[in-house]
Design an enzyme around this catalytic site. Structure first.
Site, PDB file in Angstrom:
ATOM      1  N   PHE A 116      64.408  28.798 169.514  1.00 32.46           N
ATOM      2  CA  PHE A 116      64.102  27.395 170.860  1.00 32.46           C
ATOM      3  C   PHE A 116      64.865  29.187 171.604  1.00 32.46           C
ATOM      4  CE2 PHE A 116      66.702  24.961 167.574  1.00 32.46           C
ATOM      5  CZ  PHE A 116      66.411  24.175 167.590  1.00 32.46           C
ATOM      6  N   HIS A 117      63.288  30.091 171.763  1.00 36.11           N
ATOM      7  CA  HIS A 117      63.153  30.457 172.803  1.00 36.11           C
ATOM      8  C   HIS A 117      61.601  30.788 174.021  1.00 36.11           C
ATOM      9  CE1 HIS A 117      67.090  33.789 171.105  1.00 36.11           C
ATOM     10  NE2 HIS A 117      66.830  32.050 171.526  1.00 36.11           N
ATOM     11  N   PRO A 118      61.308  29.793 173.893  1.00 35.82           N
ATOM     12  CA  PRO A 118      59.972  29.575 174.163  1.00 35.82           C
ATOM     13  C   PRO A 118      60.428  30.207 175.736  1.00 35.82           C
ATOM     14  CG  PRO A 118      60.661  27.285 174.709  1.00 35.82           C
ATOM     15  CD  PRO A 118      61.957  28.575 173.515  1.00 35.82           C
ATOM     16  N   ASP A 156      57.599  33.201 171.801  1.00 38.42           N
ATOM     17  CA  ASP A 156      59.308  32.897 170.886  1.00 38.42           C
ATOM     18  C   ASP A 156      59.793  34.164 169.713  1.00 38.42           C
ATOM     19  OD1 ASP A 156      61.073  30.971 170.807  1.00 38.42           O
ATOM     20  OD2 ASP A 156      60.283  29.328 169.233  1.00 38.42           O
ATOM     21  N   HIS A 157      60.971  33.828 169.720  1.00 39.09           N
ATOM     22  CA  HIS A 157      61.724  34.187 168.571  1.00 39.09           C
ATOM     23  C   HIS A 157      61.512  33.561 167.155  1.00 39.09           C
ATOM     24  CE1 HIS A 157      64.214  37.305 171.570  1.00 39.09           C
ATOM     25  NE2 HIS A 157      63.171  37.445 171.033  1.00 39.09           N
TER      26      HIS A 157
END
Length: 326
Positions: free
Chosen positions: A251-253, A76-77
């Site tokens: 919210f980049h899983p 994630d980021h």
């Protein structure tokens, strides 16, 4: 739903679906497409007996396919949210602080289609390098004319901006694992943010770079005053610790059902997103189509790459359906 074939292989023949009132069974004549995201897809696969055998057995689920990579490789980021108080400029903190302020914002949009309601949450995006050791941009900024302690919390009472920065190429890897055999129980999500020395150093350098940018003459008229993490914190140890305290997911899983070669024990899907069977073959009739199939998170927002994956998958699904029909 997995059916054993005469040759010992597995075929996905459908899915069980909870409607909110009852469990229904949907049978598939061709294939099942799993697109529940990098959190939901590994969770559903594990509940179905596809995943690390030891994890499934601990929760009373009979392993149908031993795939250690299901739920591993979570990326994630991490967005580190530095906050600066400002003067001489009204931000959303004070503009939306009252019912009257909110009404004015809504009226401006209704009459002119301008103002805060016409804008994206982030007003400025920048790709740059956290330090000179990187040849290409390795961090991304999202700057917002607002600030808060955490998502869901009220805006601060003072005018401020948030300079959020994330490491585009994190080395940290986490997991998504079932906590019970019940589908209604959420999985345990362990992102393991900042678990590598390089990730911590990028976080430290990013906060220092943010300070240098905010200290430029162009912003002097707004008298920016560091609120978080706070100018009193200067050491690497302090900044590494506080980076985690003021950071949130962006919210980049991705990565939890990763694509890979047949000889890669962590690979979950092949190059056409078909689920592997852990023995060099494939589970017939089952694909995963979401950000979980990315072996490595992209160096930027994942929305467009995920759409690309879906478009490619649609072509493969249609082509394979045509071949079977013929």
């Amino acid at each position: 739903m997995l059916d054993s074939q005469p040759d010992g292989s597995q075929r996905c023949s459908g899915a069980q679906i909870w409607t909110g009132e009852e469990m229904v069974t949907a049978h598939a004549t061709r294939e099942v497409i799993l697109s529940a995201g990098a959190i939901g897809s590994p969770h559903l696969l594990q509940l179905s007996g596809i995943g690390p055998a030891d994890l499934l057995q601990r929760h009373g689920i009979a392993p149908r396919i031993d795939l250690p990579g299901v739920g591993a490789n979570l990326q994630d980021h991490l967005q580190i949210r530095a906050v600066y108080k400002v003067r001489g400029a009204r931000t959303l903190n004070t503009r939306a602080a009252s019912a009257w302020g909110k009404a004015l914002i809504g009226l401006e949009y209704a009459l002119r289609r301008t103002g805060p309601m016409s804008m994206a949450p982030s007003q400025l995006g920048v790709f740059t390098r956290s330090s000179a050791q990187y040849r290409h941009p390795n961090i991304q900024y999202h700057v917002q004319p607002l600030s808060l302690d955490a998502f869901g919390e009220p805006l601060h009472s003072f005018d401020a901006l948030t300079a959020s920065v994330c490491n585009l190429n994190p080395g940290s890897r986490g997991t998504v694992r079932i906590q019970s055999p019940r589908f209604a129980d959420a999985p345990a999500i362990a992102p393991n943010y900042l678990s590598t020395a390089e990730d911590r150093q990028v976080a430290i350098d990013s906060l220092r770079l943010t300070r240098r940018i905010v200290a430029q003459p162009a912003l002097a008229r707004y008298a920016p005053d560091e609120f978080k993490p706070g100018p009193q914190f200067q050491s690497d140890a302090d900044l590494a610790r506080l980076a985690g305290d003021i950071a949130t997911t962006i919210f980049h899983p991705a990565g939890t059902t990763a694509m890979g070669r047949s000889d890669d024990p962590q690979a979950v899907v092949d190059t056409r997103l078909r689920v592997r069977d852990g023995r060099g073959g494939l589970v017939a009739g089952l694909r995963v189509v979401d950000a979980g199939v990315m072996p490595v998170i992209p160096s930027g927002n994942i929305n467009t790459p995920t759409l690309m994956i879906a478009e490619k998958a649609a072509r493969w699904i249609a082509a394979d359906a045509g071949m079977r029909a013929g």
